[in-house]
Design a protein around this motif. Structure first.
Motif, short mmCIF file in Angstrom:
data_model
loop_
_atom_site.label_atom_id
_atom_site.label_comp_id
_atom_site.label_asym_id
_atom_site.label_seq_id
_atom_site.Cartn_x
_atom_site.Cartn_y
_atom_site.Cartn_z
N CYS A 109 29.74 -30.30 73.84
CA CYS A 109 30.35 -31.62 74.06
C CYS A 109 31.75 -31.70 73.47
O CYS A 109 32.65 -32.29 74.08
CB CYS A 109 29.46 -32.71 73.47
SG CYS A 109 27.92 -32.97 74.38
N ARG A 110 31.96 -31.10 72.32
CA ARG A 110 33.31 -31.09 71.73
C ARG A 110 34.27 -30.30 72.61
O ARG A 110 35.40 -30.74 72.87
CB ARG A 110 33.27 -30.49 70.32
CG ARG A 110 32.76 -31.44 69.26
CD ARG A 110 32.79 -30.76 67.89
NE ARG A 110 34.14 -30.39 67.51
CZ ARG A 110 34.95 -31.16 66.77
NH1 ARG A 110 34.54 -32.36 66.37
NH2 ARG A 110 36.16 -30.75 66.44
N THR A 139 35.01 -32.27 75.75
CA THR A 139 35.89 -33.41 75.46
C THR A 139 37.31 -32.94 75.20
O THR A 139 38.28 -33.56 75.67
CB THR A 139 35.37 -34.19 74.25
OG1 THR A 139 34.03 -34.65 74.53
CG2 THR A 139 36.26 -35.38 73.94
N VAL A 192 32.55 -37.98 69.13
CA VAL A 192 31.65 -37.27 70.04
C VAL A 192 30.62 -36.49 69.25
O VAL A 192 29.41 -36.53 69.54
CB VAL A 192 32.45 -36.34 70.98
CG1 VAL A 192 31.51 -35.37 71.71
CG2 VAL A 192 33.26 -37.15 71.98
N LEU A 247 26.70 -36.42 78.67
CA LEU A 247 27.91 -36.96 78.08
C LEU A 247 28.82 -37.41 79.22
O LEU A 247 29.06 -36.65 80.16
CB LEU A 247 28.63 -35.90 77.24
CG LEU A 247 30.07 -36.22 76.81
CD1 LEU A 247 30.10 -37.39 75.82
CD2 LEU A 247 30.74 -34.99 76.21
N LEU A 280 32.64 -39.20 79.92
CA LEU A 280 33.94 -39.63 79.41
C LEU A 280 34.62 -40.43 80.50
O LEU A 280 34.74 -39.97 81.64
CB LEU A 280 34.80 -38.42 79.04
CG LEU A 280 34.20 -37.43 78.04
CD1 LEU A 280 35.14 -36.23 77.87
CD2 LEU A 280 33.94 -38.10 76.69
N ILE A 340 33.39 -43.21 75.56
CA ILE A 340 32.46 -42.09 75.40
C ILE A 340 31.05 -42.64 75.57
O ILE A 340 30.69 -43.62 74.92
CB ILE A 340 32.62 -41.45 74.01
CG1 ILE A 340 34.05 -40.98 73.78
CG2 ILE A 340 31.62 -40.30 73.82
CD1 ILE A 340 34.41 -40.79 72.32
N VAL A 389 26.93 -41.38 75.62
CA VAL A 389 25.93 -40.34 75.43
C VAL A 389 24.56 -40.95 75.72
O VAL A 389 24.14 -41.89 75.05
CB VAL A 389 25.96 -39.75 74.01
CG1 VAL A 389 24.84 -38.73 73.83
CG2 VAL A 389 27.32 -39.10 73.74
#
Length: 199
Positions: free
Chosen positions: A66-67, A70, A98, A115, A117, A128, A130
């Motif tokens: 996810c990081r 993003t 996140v 996820l 965005l 964001i 989730v």
């Protein structure tokens, strides 16, 4: 509480309006909390809102995926590389938020399912989202010392997010969506570092 998988990532380009004509004034529409903001972004073609989705399955490696997902979006949308200290700090805040929301889903909700965005084209605001399969909403606990381990996820949201909360899933399936909104550090237009084929 409402506050102030395995498939590869799916990119959705600039969203176009899908209007079906004027609404019936006698018809009252209801939506889960938080759904109105998403609808505003998705139904305004002039805003050219951008949406990216990352389906997830299980907790293993979810935070890192996810990081990375993003960060790639922030590069394509012009948040990174940052030109100012404020911009760099805001991008770091986004990545930390996140991580916190996804980690919370891993620890307390059986793992994140998706996820999402969403970037508003009108003001650059980033949302964001989730989703997970647990109906239990995040609840603030009594104040605790930062020196105590654990339990600081909601404190991070309160400190860094412009607004955050949770809502039912828009499709009515079991679980919830935890959402966080972050304002862009400065007004557009912003430089976009767009790779071919990305929204």
């Amino acid at each position: 509480m409402t506050g102030r998988g395995a498939e590869g990532p799916q990119d959705v380009g600039a969203e176009s309006a899908r209007r079906q004509g004027p609404a019936d004034p006698q018809q009252v529409e209801t939506r889960p909390a938080g759904a109105w903001e998403a609808r505003e972004m998705e139904e305004q073609p002039q805003a050219q809102a951008q949406v990216r989705r990352l389906p997830l399955r299980g907790s293993a490696g979810a935070v890192t995926r996810c990081r990375d997902f993003t960060k790639a979006a922030l590069v394509d949308w012009g948040w990174l590389p940052a030109r100012t200290t404020e911009g760099r700090e805001r991008a770091e805040d986004v990545l930390l938020l996140v991580s916190e929301v996804v980690t919370n889903a891993c620890l307390h909700a059986g793992g994140p399912q998706e996820l999402v965005l969403r970037q508003s084209g009108s003001d650059g605001r980033l949302r964001i989202e989730v989703s997970d399969g647990s109906p239990d909403r995040p609840r603030a606990h009594s104040p605790r010392s930062p020196a105590q381990p654990g339990g600081h996820g909601l404190m991070v949201l309160d400190r860094l997010a412009g607004a955050w909360g949770s809502a039912e899933k828009s499709d009515g399936s079991p679980g919830k969506v935890v959402w966080v909104e972050v304002a862009r550090p400065s007004r557009g237009p912003w430089l976009r570092h767009q790779r071919p084929g990305t929204p």
